[in-house]
Design an enzyme around this catalytic site. Structure first.
Site, short mmCIF file in Angstrom:
data_model
loop_
_atom_site.label_atom_id
_atom_site.label_comp_id
_atom_site.label_asym_id
_atom_site.label_seq_id
_atom_site.Cartn_x
_atom_site.Cartn_y
_atom_site.Cartn_z
N GLU A 151 0.82 -1.22 0.00
CA GLU A 151 0.00 0.00 0.00
C GLU A 151 0.85 1.27 0.00
O GLU A 151 0.36 2.34 0.32
CB GLU A 151 -0.98 0.00 1.18
CG GLU A 151 -1.86 -1.22 1.26
CD GLU A 151 -2.64 -1.49 -0.02
OE1 GLU A 151 -3.03 -0.52 -0.68
OE2 GLU A 151 -2.84 -2.67 -0.36
N ASP A 155 -1.30 -1.92 -9.21
CA ASP A 155 -1.89 -3.24 -9.04
C ASP A 155 -2.09 -3.95 -10.37
O ASP A 155 -2.70 -3.39 -11.30
CB ASP A 155 -3.24 -3.14 -8.34
CG ASP A 155 -3.13 -2.58 -6.93
OD1 ASP A 155 -2.01 -2.56 -6.40
OD2 ASP A 155 -4.16 -2.19 -6.36
#
Length: 717
Positions: free
Chosen positions: A124, A215
């Site tokens: 993250e 991602d």
């Protein structure tokens, strides 16, 4: 000729505990087709990162994927990155676990793929300045973070065309900035737009670098992207344009290591604590988050976002531990298990091989219990998903059980620990033996916040409070149609029309032994809809621990409070059962006033069995109804000697056995949350309340006794 370097990176991840069908869909729609497409373009190079939970699943379900990976690595098309194996938020786990997790992943990459990783993917992109030292000590040469991190240090976009060096106590680390504009263009805009943007940043020196690392799931798994990226050909068009640009000579597609070999860092940098920009909104409290969102849209409409963004500071990742008590509970459990494991390791001698293997298994389970997804919530993040929270508890409970085998080699034990386990400045009470473990918050109403059934590695209190979220104001705007080619950050989708009916917010944390006093007019419907009146001050009020006996596993919690105008003492005595998994419970309600106490007393219990409408999870033998009722049903039943919840899938049943027949209310706890697939209603737990109508004369006592027993179900055959 003007030219520019370009690094494209992919980060693939599925959390510990996710469903097999999600892994499979991600594999078929994202992970596999992307590498198959890359095989067709041997001139292209990319960065590649996959997390440990996903590697583990691939090993068991698609080992052929590794053949494809090895070919691309051998052709120098992929440079793999390491990470902590189970994808924790690196900043918040103990330092001893940081290096343990990174070493595990780096060793795996070397042994399985023959790859020696120099760079690390930050989960993250959560950065805190102290991380430079442990990363460098673990052999990491570089990481990549968002341009927002750099802008927070006062740097302009024109300065973010290379990489920088940071350090902590003499330990150095290189950091590459990820370009947010490219993150948003790829793959949501026509491929020409990303190519044109790359060309616009080329210069005569040819030393500029732009990075797009994000991602991998957005290339096929996110809503609408499989059709857009593969069926309609976006990926092949983009790769073809990249190849043409490289042939023309103005684009040089490289890996991080290749760029570092030929180019020095642009200078020193010291970045503030941050994550990607969207996370700074999600981690704020709901009202602040909504205000922050409105400011962002206002500045975007004014065309001032690029100017003001460096000065917009939302929340940091650690805010989630304050925003959600349920996240903090898991986090403190993880820290406690990690500390106990470290202490247990000091007890062993080198020749105790079996015991060392036991603790090695405990360490693997601890690492799995550190996987980040269940600890936070935004468009991504899995805090609202019970199965992901369950996976955290399941692994931590198993780790704790293995540690117990070392610290209590004789098997049976009973402990009562009194300590500030959740770091709120007040003590909690941990009552545990080899069958069950219960944590009580003295500060929060003497409420049980954890009830572990050790044999099944199951926390029966793995539930979530219904609370306001900033995005709830958009639930009524949501539709069911996906706009292709548009980022999920810019769409409001819903899985179910009319979810605004379920926007009910709890007044207290969910748990068990929550002591309500109601009027006789209340009902399960009123509680579910949040329109009841609390007539006592015991819910959330502080209790005292007045007795603690490790011989019997008995604790006594007590509070002197008020119910309307009555002075009332509530005593609850909890004692572990000697030969079964469970506890004996005794409630005493003492009327210390000079007039009668006429009231309904209803202690609340929540049971989170991971499914509200499954045929193998149900209430059993509800008086006046059919033998089985789903766990998301609502109602009340009279004269219960035994009230049961069954979980055949996990092999146990929970029984409330009353000494005297009792009325029982029940209703489901369901939340409304947001994910990349849209707004959804999620069953969190079943709320069960035995209800007694009291008529207690002055200086008299009402007593209720019952047992909570967790029974292991017999398996056929």
């Amino acid at each position: 000729m003007k030219s520019i370097f370009f690094v494209m990176g992919l980060h693939n991840h599925q959390p510990v505990g996710n469903f097999d069908h999600v892994f499979e869909e991600a594999y078929q729609h994202s992970y596999l087709p992307l590498l198959q497409t890359l095989m067709e373009y041997p001139a292209l190079r990319m960065m590649y990162h996959t997390t440990g939970p996903l590697y583990d699943w691939l090993e068991g379900h698609h080992p052929e994927y590794f053949d494809l990976l090895k070919v691309l690595i051998d052709r120098n098309q992929l440079e793999v990155m390491t990470s902590p194996y189970e994808e924790p938020i690196l900043a918040i786990i103990p330092d001893r676990d940081k290096c343990g997790q990174i070493t595990k992943m780096s060793r795996y990459l070397t042994e399985r793929l023959g790859a020696k990783a120099q760079g690390l993917w930050m989960a993250e992109r959560v950065w805190e300045p102290h991380l430079a030292r442990p990363l460098a000590e673990c052999g990491v040469k570089y990481i990549t973070l968002d341009d927002y991190h750099f802008q927070g240090a006062g740097m302009s976009p024109d300065e973010l065309l290379g990489y920088y060096q940071t350090d902590e106590q003499g330990h150095s680390l290189s950091i590459f900035p990820i370009n947010q504009k490219l993150r948003y263009l790829i793959p949501f805009s026509p491929p020409e737009e990303a190519i044109n943007y790359l060309r616009s940043r080329a210069n005569e020196s040819g030393r500029n670098l732009l990075v797009m690392a994000d991602d991998g799931e957005k290339f096929g798994l996110w809503p609408g992207t499989y059709e857009w990226v593969y069926q309609k050909g976006w990926m092949r068009q983009f790769f073809t344009l990249l190849r043409e640009a490289m042939t023309e000579g103005w684009l040089k597609m490289v890996t991080f290591s290749q760029f570092m070999e030929a180019n020095p860092p642009r200078g020193r940098v010291y970045l503030p604590t941050a994550s990607y920009f969207e996370m700074s909104t999600w981690s704020l409290p709901p009202q602040s988050g909504a205000t922050f969102e409105h400011l962002i849209h206002q500045f975007q409409d004014q065309g001032r976002m690029d100017e003001l963004k460096p000065y917009l500071k939302g929340g940091i990742w650690r805010n989630f531990l304050a925003k959600y008590d349920e996240s903090n509970r898991m986090y403190r459990k993880m820290l406690w298990v990690s500390d106990r494991l470290a202490r247990a390791e000091t007890l062993l001698k080198p020749d105790q091989e079996e015991e060392h293997q036991t603790l090695a298994h405990a360490r693997d389970r601890l690492f799995k219990g550190q996987c980040n997804c269940a600890y936070w919530h935004g468009v991504f993040g899995g805090l609202y998903l019970p199965h992901l929270r369950h996976a955290i508890y399941q692994n931590l409970i198993e780790a704790e059980d293995h540690i117990n085998r070392i610290t209590n080699p004789d098997g049976g034990f009973t402990e009562i620990l009194v300590s500030d386990l959740n770091a709120d400045g007040s003590d909690e009470v941990y009552l545990r033996n080899h069958r069950v473990g219960l944590i009580f918050s003295l500060r929060e109403g003497g409420t049980a916040t954890e009830f572990d059934y050790i044999p099944a590695r199951f926390n029966l209190l793995n539930t979530l409070r219904r609370q306001q979220e900033a995005y709830h104001e958009n639930v009524h705007k949501a539709g069911t149609e996906i706009e292709q080619g548009q980022s999920i950050h810019d769409q409001f989708l819903t899985k179910e029309i009319g979810l605004e009916r379920f926007l009910v917010y709890d007044r207290h944390l969910r748990g068990s032994f929550i002591d309500h006093f109601f009027s006789a007019q209340e009902s399960p419907e009123a509680l579910r809809e949040g329109r009841y009146y609390e007539l006592g001050d015991f819910v959330g009020g502080p209790y005292e621990l007045t007795e603690s006996d490790t011989t019997t596993g008995r604790i006594r919690l007590e509070r002197h409070g008020r119910v309307v105008d009555n002075e009332v003492i509530v005593v609850k005595i909890i004692e572990t059962l000697p030969a079964e998994a469970g506890v004996q419970v005794e409630y005493r309600v003492i009327n210390r006033s000079s007039f009668p106490l006429t009231i309904a007393f209803a202690p609340e219990f929540n049971f989170a069995l991971l499914g509200g409408n499954y045929t193998d999870k149900y209430y059993y033998r509800i008086e006046g109804e059919s033998e089985r009722q789903p766990l998301n049903s609502m109602g009340q039943s009279e004269n219960n000697r035994r009230f049961s919840l069954y979980d055949e899938n996990d092999g146990f049943a929970v029984h409330l056995d009353f000494e005297e027949p009792a009325r029982v209310w029940r209703y489901p706890v369901e939340t409304v949350s947001m994910s990349e697939a849209g707004f959804e209603r999620v069953y969190q737990s079943s709320c069960v309340l035995p209800v007694w109508n009291l008529e207690v004369e002055p200086e008299k006592v009402f007593v209720a006794k019952f047992r909570i027993v967790v029974e292991k179900l017999k398996t056929e055959g």
